[in-house]
Write an enzyme that holds these catalytic residues in place. Structure first.
Site, PDB file in Angstrom:
ATOM      1  N   LYS A 170       0.868  -1.178   0.000  1.00 48.70           N
ATOM      2  CA  LYS A 170       0.000   0.000   0.000  1.00 48.70           C
ATOM      3  C   LYS A 170       0.903   1.225   0.000  1.00 48.70           C
ATOM      4  O   LYS A 170       1.464   1.608   1.028  1.00 48.70           O
ATOM      5  CB  LYS A 170      -0.909   0.060   1.226  1.00 48.70           C
ATOM      6  CG  LYS A 170      -1.961   1.188   1.108  1.00 48.70           C
ATOM      7  CD  LYS A 170      -2.498   1.662   2.439  1.00 48.70           C
ATOM      8  CE  LYS A 170      -1.710   2.786   3.038  1.00 48.70           C
ATOM      9  NZ  LYS A 170      -1.738   4.069   2.260  1.00 48.70           N
ATOM     10  N   GLY A 201      -5.021   3.050  -1.268  1.00 48.65           N
ATOM     11  CA  GLY A 201      -6.065   3.230  -0.270  1.00 48.65           C
ATOM     12  C   GLY A 201      -5.587   4.029   0.913  1.00 48.65           C
ATOM     13  O   GLY A 201      -4.439   4.481   0.975  1.00 48.65           O
ATOM     14  N   GLY A 203      -4.980   4.572   5.136  1.00 47.13           N
ATOM     15  CA  GLY A 203      -4.493   3.777   6.248  1.00 47.13           C
ATOM     16  C   GLY A 203      -5.578   3.109   7.070  1.00 47.13           C
ATOM     17  O   GLY A 203      -5.494   1.903   7.353  1.00 47.13           O
ATOM     18  N   PRO A 204      -6.630   3.847   7.465  1.00 44.94           N
ATOM     19  CA  PRO A 204      -7.661   3.218   8.287  1.00 44.94           C
ATOM     20  C   PRO A 204      -8.432   2.103   7.573  1.00 44.94           C
ATOM     21  O   PRO A 204      -9.113   1.305   8.225  1.00 44.94           O
ATOM     22  CB  PRO A 204      -8.604   4.386   8.617  1.00 44.94           C
ATOM     23  CG  PRO A 204      -7.751   5.601   8.505  1.00 44.94           C
ATOM     24  CD  PRO A 204      -6.810   5.310   7.376  1.00 44.94           C
ATOM     25  N   VAL A 206      -7.212   0.229   4.114  1.00 43.33           N
ATOM     26  CA  VAL A 206      -6.292  -0.780   3.584  1.00 43.33           C
ATOM     27  C   VAL A 206      -5.183  -1.114   4.576  1.00 43.33           C
ATOM     28  O   VAL A 206      -4.871  -2.279   4.825  1.00 43.33           O
ATOM     29  CB  VAL A 206      -5.696  -0.301   2.244  1.00 43.33           C
ATOM     30  CG1 VAL A 206      -4.621  -1.272   1.750  1.00 43.33           C
ATOM     31  CG2 VAL A 206      -6.784  -0.156   1.202  1.00 43.33           C
ATOM     32  N   GLY A 207      -4.570  -0.082   5.183  1.00 46.79           N
ATOM     33  CA  GLY A 207      -3.488  -0.330   6.123  1.00 46.79           C
ATOM     34  C   GLY A 207      -3.922  -1.149   7.318  1.00 46.79           C
ATOM     35  O   GLY A 207      -3.237  -2.086   7.742  1.00 46.79           O
ATOM     36  N   GLU A 245      10.105   1.901  10.449  1.00 50.33           N
ATOM     37  CA  GLU A 245      11.018   3.040  10.347  1.00 50.33           C
ATOM     38  C   GLU A 245      10.156   4.277  10.501  1.00 50.33           C
ATOM     39  O   GLU A 245       9.330   4.577   9.636  1.00 50.33           O
ATOM     40  CB  GLU A 245      11.767   3.005   9.015  1.00 50.33           C
ATOM     41  CG  GLU A 245      13.004   3.892   9.001  1.00 50.33           C
ATOM     42  CD  GLU A 245      12.736   5.237   8.372  1.00 50.33           C
ATOM     43  OE1 GLU A 245      12.530   6.203   9.155  1.00 50.33           O
ATOM     44  OE2 GLU A 245      12.711   5.340   7.142  1.00 50.33           O
ATOM     45  N   CYS A 279      12.967  11.883   7.351  1.00 51.78           N
ATOM     46  CA  CYS A 279      12.868  11.484   8.754  1.00 51.78           C
ATOM     47  C   CYS A 279      14.204  11.591   9.478  1.00 51.78           C
ATOM     48  O   CYS A 279      14.243  11.732  10.693  1.00 51.78           O
ATOM     49  CB  CYS A 279      12.329  10.060   8.849  1.00 51.78           C
ATOM     50  SG  CYS A 279      13.172   8.900   7.762  1.00 51.78           S
ATOM     51  N   GLU A 379       8.685  16.756  15.654  1.00 53.20           N
ATOM     52  CA  GLU A 379       9.175  16.612  14.284  1.00 53.20           C
ATOM     53  C   GLU A 379       8.354  17.523  13.374  1.00 53.20           C
ATOM     54  O   GLU A 379       7.157  17.312  13.191  1.00 53.20           O
ATOM     55  CB  GLU A 379       9.056  15.160  13.827  1.00 53.20           C
ATOM     56  CG  GLU A 379       9.636  14.931  12.442  1.00 53.20           C
ATOM     57  CD  GLU A 379       9.560  13.483  12.006  1.00 53.20           C
ATOM     58  OE1 GLU A 379      10.459  13.042  11.279  1.00 53.20           O
ATOM     59  OE2 GLU A 379       8.601  12.781  12.390  1.00 53.20           O
TER      60      GLU A 379
END
Length: 474
Positions: A170, A201, A203-204, A206-207, A245, A279, A379
């Site tokens: 994804k 898709g 995250g809520p 497909v993830g 990560e 990151c 961040e």
């Protein structure tokens, strides 16, 4: 407008199970690029079924067969480099030349590095009377981010293929078309049906379905710490391996015997690279308090020469950040830095002069920052550098480690032994000394809330392997 309304499942481009779409926006001008289909748990299940079926045969392929496959992928990837660069530039705003050289080059570099590891890796060893065998872990769910999309896709997909795993990817909903081109590359290179599957898709949807699916043996996630926690929690009931990560707030310690012009200029340029959307960016610059004014002057000069603008313009060094949400978050944090009393050295709120649209952020530097200020703790994920003064080496090390993150650290100085000694005491997974870039065959990953597991090179391959001991084999 060209639409992207199919998924790649079991070696074919297929219709999604629902007619739900999302418009992808060009962050440089806020105009619509195209629509993508959004998947759900049914699409995930179809992909997992295909991947599990393909695993039976692909896991039994020889090293030589997988070497040949990666070699073909490299050849095809090179023919699509221009397409990939244009897609990355349009979708996440990277200057076109940077996208073609660095973004596309990073993906290629990981595939090439993985091929080198595969050629020599020892999948079996003898320990006493046992044969210790390293085997592919199974079906891998992969969730990748928008900031370095090809880098993160390649450094997951390439070692998974090298290990003999099958997978479901994804990609970020903000950078989907470069991932779709990547799927076309794998198809043309002859990756067997079901080995690689792609579903676009949210995250809520497909993830979450991937993390919870009992048919997925491992989740490999790159993204925010918040989302990484969610992936781990959803994966826990099926006890699947989770490699993450995550975020960072990396310190950059400049020791008092460093070449300040070189170290400060390089550190500022690194933060502004990719519009600050890395990151491992060295966003906390720690310098001797007695030299704060000198450092701020050097940093201000670099910011003044950094051209933010249209990603397709030849003189642009820094494009927009990826979306409106990110832009507003950065603006709020810049305002917070001013409110909390940090010295605004360069940049500040709003867009660069001459721009009324697009998600451009002014290259921003704060000096005289305390390590307990919001801009030193959170961040930002944008082109914002904070400069913090320290009293001595011990003070610098203490503040460098005073963070929930631990992805990267940077140290510059004239005495190599002193630089090495400071580096050894930093609680982070990747340390860069005197401006030397990361080694692609060395491990990449973080301590603390920056994640667990490692990517890149041999360490990245081993994330996708299970270890079996066969006693009495010898």
């Amino acid at each position: 407008m060209v639409q992207h309304l199919k998924f790649y499942i079991d070696g074919s481009w297929v219709e999604p199970s629902q007619a739900k779409t999302r418009t992808v926006i060009n962050p440089a001008n806020e105009q619509a690029l195209y629509d993508i289909a959004l998947g759900n748990a049914d699409d995930v299940n179809k992909a997992v079924v295909a991947a599990r079926r393909a695993f039976e045969s692909f896991s039994q392929t020889t090293r030589e067969e997988r070497i040949a496959l990666l070699t073909r992928i490299i050849e095809v990837y090179k023919t699509r480099a221009k397409d990939l660069g244009a897609a990355v530039s349009d979708e996440m705003g990277a200057p076109l030349a940077f996208a073609e050289k660095m973004q596309v080059g990073a993906g290629l570099g990981h595939i090439v590095a993985t091929l080198g590891v595969l050629k020599d890796y020892a999948f079996e060893e003898t320990i006493g009377n046992a044969e210790v065998v390293r085997e592919p872990i199974g079906v891998v769910g992969m969730i990748t981010p928008w900031n370095w999309p090809l880098n993160q896709i390649a450094c997951k997909v390439a070692p998974a293929l090298a290990a003999g795993c099958t997978m479901v990817l994804k990609p970020s909903e903000y950078t989907p078309s470069c991932a779709l081109i990547f799927a076309e590359i794998l198809h043309e290179a002859g990756v067997p049906a079901g080995v690689f599957n792609l579903i676009n898709g949210m995250g809520p949807d497909v993830g979450a379905a991937m993390s919870e699916h009992p048919g997925i043996d491992m989740m490999s996630f790159t993204g925010s710490t918040r989302a990484g926690i969610d992936v781990a929690q959803r994966s826990a009931p099926t006890v699947k391996r989770v490699s993450q990560e995550l975020g960072g707030k990396s310190p950059n310690i400049i020791l008092d015997d460093a070449d300040f012009q070189k170290a400060v200029s390089g550190g500022v340029a690194h933060v502004f690279l990719n519009s600050g959307q890395s990151c491992n960016a060295p966003t906390r610059m720690l310098v001797p308090q007695s030299r704060m004014d000198e450092v701020m002057a050097i940093a201000k000069a670099v910011a003044g020469k950094t051209k933010a603008g249209d990603p397709r313009a030849d003189d642009t060094q820094m494009g927009p950040v990826v979306n409106e949400t990110q832009w507003h978050k950065i603006q709020c944090l810049i305002a917070k830095g001013i409110e909390e009393g940090a010295t605004l050295v360069a940049g500040g709120p709003g867009r660069p002069e001459g721009y009324s649209a697009g998600y451009l952020v002014r290259p921003t530097i704060f000096g005289n920052v305390r390590n307990d200020m919001t801009i030193a703790r959170e961040e930002v994920f944008g082109p914002v550098l904070v400069i913090i003064g320290y009293a001595d080496d011990e003070d610098a090390i203490r503040m460098a480690n005073d963070t929930p993150y631990g992805l990267a650290g940077y140290v510059s100085g004239g005495d190599k032994d002193r630089v090495r000694a400071v580096a050894r005491r930093l609680r982070a997974g990747n340390i860069n000394l005197n401006g030397v870039p990361n080694e692609r065959t060395a491990p990449f990953g973080g301590y603390k809330q920056s994640g667990n597991g490692r990517e890149w090179g041999r360490f990245g391959l081993e994330e996708y392997l299970e270890v079996k001991a066969i006693a009495g084999f010898n």
